[in-house]
Scaffold this motif. Structure first.
Motif, mmCIF file in Angstrom:
data_model
loop_
_atom_site.group_PDB
_atom_site.id
_atom_site.type_symbol
_atom_site.label_atom_id
_atom_site.label_comp_id
_atom_site.label_asym_id
_atom_site.label_seq_id
_atom_site.Cartn_x
_atom_site.Cartn_y
_atom_site.Cartn_z
ATOM 1 N N ALA A 1 0.838 -1.203 0.000
ATOM 2 C CA ALA A 1 0.000 0.000 0.000
ATOM 3 C C ALA A 1 0.870 1.249 0.000
ATOM 4 O O ALA A 1 0.593 2.217 -0.727
ATOM 5 N N ALA A 2 1.953 1.218 0.803
ATOM 6 C CA ALA A 2 2.845 2.379 0.852
ATOM 7 C C ALA A 2 3.461 2.616 -0.521
ATOM 8 O O ALA A 2 3.583 3.763 -0.969
ATOM 9 N N PHE A 3 3.828 1.512 -1.195
ATOM 10 C CA PHE A 3 4.465 1.683 -2.498
ATOM 11 C C PHE A 3 3.482 2.247 -3.526
ATOM 12 O O PHE A 3 3.842 3.096 -4.344
ATOM 13 N N ILE A 4 2.227 1.750 -3.468
ATOM 14 C CA ILE A 4 1.216 2.281 -4.397
ATOM 15 C C ILE A 4 1.001 3.771 -4.130
ATOM 16 O O ILE A 4 0.999 4.598 -5.058
ATOM 17 N N ALA A 5 0.881 4.131 -2.845
ATOM 18 C CA ALA A 5 0.686 5.541 -2.505
ATOM 19 C C ALA A 5 1.863 6.364 -2.990
ATOM 20 O O ALA A 5 1.691 7.454 -3.547
ATOM 21 N N TYR A 6 3.072 5.804 -2.804
ATOM 22 C CA TYR A 6 4.270 6.521 -3.236
ATOM 23 C C TYR A 6 4.240 6.762 -4.749
ATOM 24 O O TYR A 6 4.507 7.877 -5.212
ATOM 25 N N SER A 7 3.872 5.729 -5.508
ATOM 26 C CA SER A 7 3.873 5.877 -6.968
ATOM 27 C C SER A 7 2.863 6.932 -7.412
ATOM 28 O O SER A 7 3.166 7.793 -8.239
ATOM 29 N N VAL A 8 1.654 6.855 -6.849
ATOM 30 C CA VAL A 8 0.622 7.818 -7.241
ATOM 31 C C VAL A 8 1.064 9.231 -6.899
ATOM 32 O O VAL A 8 0.960 10.160 -7.721
ATOM 33 N N LEU A 9 1.609 9.396 -5.672
ATOM 34 C CA LEU A 9 2.038 10.734 -5.254
ATOM 35 C C LEU A 9 3.156 11.251 -6.140
ATOM 36 O O LEU A 9 3.199 12.431 -6.489
ATOM 37 N N THR A 10 4.075 10.348 -6.527
ATOM 38 C CA THR A 10 5.161 10.772 -7.395
ATOM 39 C C THR A 10 4.624 11.282 -8.714
ATOM 40 O O THR A 10 5.002 12.365 -9.189
ATOM 41 N N LEU A 11 3.698 10.512 -9.305
ATOM 42 C CA LEU A 11 3.115 10.931 -10.586
ATOM 43 C C LEU A 11 2.444 12.292 -10.450
ATOM 44 O O LEU A 11 2.680 13.199 -11.251
ATOM 45 N N VAL A 12 1.604 12.438 -9.413
ATOM 46 C CA VAL A 12 0.840 13.682 -9.247
ATOM 47 C C VAL A 12 1.787 14.853 -9.007
ATOM 48 O O VAL A 12 1.699 15.888 -9.680
ATOM 49 N N THR A 13 2.731 14.669 -8.065
ATOM 50 C CA THR A 13 3.573 15.803 -7.675
ATOM 51 C C THR A 13 4.468 16.231 -8.823
ATOM 52 O O THR A 13 4.527 17.413 -9.177
ATOM 53 N N LEU A 14 5.184 15.271 -9.418
ATOM 54 C CA LEU A 14 6.129 15.654 -10.466
ATOM 55 C C LEU A 14 5.393 16.139 -11.709
ATOM 56 O O LEU A 14 5.821 17.095 -12.356
ATOM 57 N N GLY A 15 4.258 15.510 -12.041
ATOM 58 C CA GLY A 15 3.488 15.967 -13.191
ATOM 59 C C GLY A 15 2.998 17.384 -12.990
ATOM 60 O O GLY A 15 3.126 18.250 -13.869
ATOM 61 N N ALA A 16 2.456 17.650 -11.787
ATOM 62 C CA ALA A 16 1.950 18.995 -11.510
ATOM 63 C C ALA A 16 3.090 19.996 -11.474
ATOM 64 O O ALA A 16 2.944 21.124 -11.973
ATOM 65 N N ALA A 17 4.244 19.610 -10.916
ATOM 66 C CA ALA A 17 5.371 20.546 -10.859
ATOM 67 C C ALA A 17 5.868 20.854 -12.270
ATOM 68 O O ALA A 17 6.165 22.005 -12.597
ATOM 69 N N LEU A 18 5.923 19.807 -13.104
ATOM 70 C CA LEU A 18 6.345 20.026 -14.498
ATOM 71 C C LEU A 18 5.383 20.975 -15.204
ATOM 72 O O LEU A 18 5.793 21.903 -15.902
ATOM 73 N N ALA A 19 4.080 20.745 -14.978
ATOM 74 C CA ALA A 19 3.094 21.633 -15.588
ATOM 75 C C ALA A 19 3.254 23.051 -15.042
ATOM 76 O O ALA A 19 3.136 24.021 -15.787
ATOM 77 N N ALA A 20 3.540 23.168 -13.739
ATOM 78 C CA ALA A 20 3.621 24.489 -13.116
ATOM 79 C C ALA A 20 4.756 25.309 -13.701
ATOM 80 O O ALA A 20 4.661 26.528 -13.783
ATOM 81 N N VAL A 21 5.859 24.654 -14.113
ATOM 82 C CA VAL A 21 6.971 25.445 -14.625
ATOM 83 C C VAL A 21 6.946 25.559 -16.142
ATOM 84 O O VAL A 21 7.665 26.379 -16.694
ATOM 85 N N SER A 22 6.136 24.740 -16.837
ATOM 86 C CA SER A 22 6.272 24.737 -18.291
ATOM 87 C C SER A 22 5.041 25.222 -19.043
ATOM 88 O O SER A 22 5.139 25.526 -20.220
ATOM 89 N N LEU A 23 3.874 25.311 -18.398
ATOM 90 C CA LEU A 23 2.693 25.747 -19.148
ATOM 91 C C LEU A 23 2.819 27.212 -19.543
ATOM 92 O O LEU A 23 3.517 27.984 -18.891
#
Lengths: 171, 103, 452
Positions: free
Chosen positions: A5-27
């Motif tokens: 469960a921790a690993f699944i949570a980690y993966s989802v959070l990684t996707l959300v955080t890094l995706g949103a951060a990438l969008a925040a600096v590049s849009l």
């Protein structure tokens, strides 16, 4: 929490955080950048909670998403960007290349040094959580001076921000 | 099994993204967004080192992050007030337009 | 004429008069599930005893019913413990959602009826007996209305705003203690969780205002955000006084701290202390502002801003906003009940035979009724008065309440506490509300009659 469960949570959070951060600096639309930044803050708060620091995670949500991100969007509306967002051109990309290269180099250096360091491979000692009582006790005993200085700093920042943003017409 | 380096790499990526925004974007607000991302990555590092460190009961990392969040909020408020002031003066948020001291 | 035609063509139109596919699938799913449950012959043997036991022991009824349902699932359908735990969570969520859905429907009807009575009208009385089916008619109307997206709108942000609005509103329901042992998630930082998620709705309001590409939407959203940020401070300050007195951020611990009766019949609720009654009044005012309720509903003041950030929303998206606002009102009233009105505790010792969850919902409904009553009687205030009120009165008063709570605590929380804490609350109130506001001081009213 179980390891899976921790690993699944980690993966989802990684996707959300890094995706949103990438969008925040590049849009190109700056309001979208602000909204993505808010999502990235939510993701970081999720990481705090995953690491057992619920109190800090919710404080992060309260301060960063509820105040800082909203403040940034207020300022975006109060200042008008110069014209419409410019279309993407290779010329602009070429001018941004040195900056991107430096940032990539920083990332690679940090990652390689993390990967080659043996002492960082250790798992967590045990399930440690933040006891609110211990935290509050520490804040008003051993960390009392920083707490009061923070209060002074926040008051100064409040007054300073109001003075800066006040209309200049009443001289 | 989640180890410390998992979180450190996320933090490094967040830092580099913020750094890239500061280096390449011209809008002051975008630079501020980059700075906020870099601050978040530093906070994430503190929490990760606290969690995986030898003495989690000392709560040092958590306390540091609490103060860091307070300082970051003050920094954002003052920074945004400055941006509004700059915008009033130069009618622009593009850093290229306020390089008066640039010889 | 031509302009109108192009206007209509710019929207994605669904063929009128047909059931949307999502509704059809939902109806089919409900029918199939019901038929499946009826055909399963094991069901009565397990569920009926559980229901009988629950009838005999009403204060434990929700837990007993859930246990029976889980037994039934374990024997008939699910074997893996992981999925059984998942099912247990799902049962809680479904119960909460349907409960608050029913409460939402009921309140939307009661609100219209009560407002009508206050204004000397009948209110809805056509659909069903006494207009009882009006919420269903409203719901159907909302669901089959056309979904209009303005041409210049930022479509993604416009679509996501209601979702971002409703998710935190539903999530905060998880930490409220509905009765002894009936807290869905017992979080040690529950109060903080509530306020942290409440703060994220500001982002949703901004998204709605900006994504609609409409000046009224944007102005309404800016007003709403400024109002929510300003009134969050007194909300947190008054809750902080309670947290200090209970010594915990956990809602369950706060309710347990209010158990018991002094002198045999006066309940030990925080609202019945000198600082607590002031804190409760401040909290309720700030809660009304936080939920954008009248008299603080000027983000949607029709006379100036059409409908504020909701101007460009229609159909299902509007219904989602509407739902989120009501659920937000229930949640914040539930928090007020938890913090000040003793949560699930009965007001008198003789009434303790009534189960705790009934008391909780009675108190919650009383607060909602008070909000409706205020809506019917108090006029909307002006936007600058709203800000002055928050920053010049509510926030200083919040700090005073923290001081008074400390004085109450250190003077023994008895008659001495009353003597010391009451002036600490009352004097600043008189200075703040009466002394400083000579702007609004009323002079003697003069009447001018027409002569002749």
């Amino acid at each position: 929490m179980s390891t899976t469960a921790a690993f699944i949570a980690y993966s989802v959070l990684t996707l959300v955080t890094l995706g949103a951060a990438l969008a925040a600096v590049s849009l190109r639309n700056i309001v979208h950048c602000g909204l993505s930044l808010a999502l990235a803050f939510v993701g970081v708060a999720g990481f705090y909670i995953l690491l057992g620091a619920e109190f800090v995670g919710f404080i992060q949500l309260l301060v960063y998403v509820g105040a800082v991100a909203v403040l940034i969007m207020f300022v975006i509306l109060l200042t008008r960007p110069d014209g419409d967002p410019q279309p993407f051109t290779f010329d602009r990309l070429r001018r941004a290349l040195p900056g991107l290269g430096i940032a990539l180099a920083v990332f690679l250096v940090i990652t390689i040094s993390i990967r080659t360091s043996e002492s960082l491979r250790a798992g967590a000692p045990d399930d440690a959580g933040v006891s609110i009582e211990a935290l509050g006790h520490k804040l008003v005993t051993s960390h009392l001076l920083p707490l009061q200085i923070t209060g002074v700093l926040l008051t100064a920042a409040l007054i300073g921000a109001v003075l800066f943003a006040m209309k200049e017409d009443n001289n | 099994m989640l180890t410390l380096e998992f979180f450190l790499i996320i933090s490094a990526a967040l830092f580099s993204l913020g750094f890239a925004a500061v280096l390449t974007r011209r809008n002051v607000i975008m630079i501020l967004i980059g700075i906020e991302l870099m601050l978040s990555s530093a906070n994430l590092n503190f929490i990760a080192f606290w969690r995986f460190g030898p003495d989690p009961d000392a709560l040092t990392g958590v306390l540091f992050v609490l103060f860091s969040i307070a300082v970051a909020a003050a920094e954002a408020a003052v920074g945004l007030a400055l941006i509004i002031l700059i915008y009033r003066h130069f009618k622009s948020t593009n850093t290229f337009n306020f390089s008066l001291l640039n010889g | 004429m031509q302009l109108e035609a192009s206007h209509i063509n710019s929207h994605a139109t669904a063929p009128p008069g047909r059931l949307p596919p999502a509704v059809a699938i939902a109806i089919a799913g409900i029918v199939l599930t019901g038929a499946g449950a009826l055909l399963n012959l094991k069901a009565p043997g397990i569920l009926l005893p559980a229901a009988w036991e629950a009838l005999q022991n009403p204060s434990e009824a929700p837990l007993l019913l859930k246990g029976g349902l889980l037994d039934y699932l374990e024997q008939g359908w699910i074997s893996s413990p992981f999925f059984l735990e998942l099912a247990s969570i799902q049962i809680t969520i479904a119960t909460l959602l349907s409960l608050f859905g029913i409460l939402f429907a009921l309140t939307s009807l009661v609100e219209r009826k009560v407002l009508a009575r206050i204004q000397n009208r009948y209110g809805p009385n056509r659909v069903g007996p006494c207009g009882l089916f009006q919420p269903i008619a409203d719901g159907i109307k909302m669901l089959i209305k056309e979904d209009i997206v303005p041409r210049g709108a930022d479509k993604t942000v416009h679509l996501l705003a209601p979702v971002v609005m409703v998710v935190p509103a539903l999530l905060v329901l998880a930490i409220l203690p509905y009765g002894p042992g009936l807290t869905p998630v017992e979080l040690s930082v529950g109060i903080l969780f509530f306020f942290a998620l409440g703060a994220t709705t500001e982002v949703a309001v901004f998204m709605a205002g900006w994504g609609s590409n409409n000046k009224y939407s944007l102005l309404g959203a800016m007003r709403a955000i400024a109002q929510m940020i300003s009134y969050e401070l007194p909300l947190i300050l008054t809750a902080l006084a309670v947290v200090m007195m209970a010594g915990s951020l956990s809602p369950v611990a706060i309710v347990e701290a209010q158990g018991g009766y002094s002198m045999g019949f006066i309940p030990d609720w925080f609202a019945l202390t000198p600082w607590g009654i002031a804190a409760f009044i401040l909290f309720f005012i700030a809660a009304l502002a936080e939920a954008n309720r009248s008299p603080f509903d000027l983000p949607e003041g029709e006379s100036e801003l059409v409908a504020g950030h909701l101007t460009e929303y229609s159909g299902f998206k509007y219904a989602t906003f509407f739902l989120a606002e009501y659920i937000g009102l229930f949640a914040i009233c539930g928090l007020a009940v938890t913090l000040f009105l003793g949560g699930w505790h009965a007001p008198l010792p003789v009434l303790e035979f009534i189960p705790g969850y009934i008391w909780f919902f009675l108190k919650l409904f009383a607060l909602v009724l008070a909000a409706i009553w205020i809506r019917g009687t108090v006029p909307r205030i002006r936007t600058d008065h709203l800000m002055y009120f928050a920053w010049k009165f509510m926030i200083p008063a919040g700090f005073v309440i923290i001081l008074a709570a400390a004085a109450w605590h250190y003077s023994g929380a008895g008659w001495l506490g009353w003597i010391i804490a009451t002036p600490i609350v009352l004097l600043p109130y008189l200075i703040l509300a009466r002394g400083l506001s000579n702007r609004y001081a009323t002079s003697g009213r003069t009447y001018r009659f027409s002569e002749g």
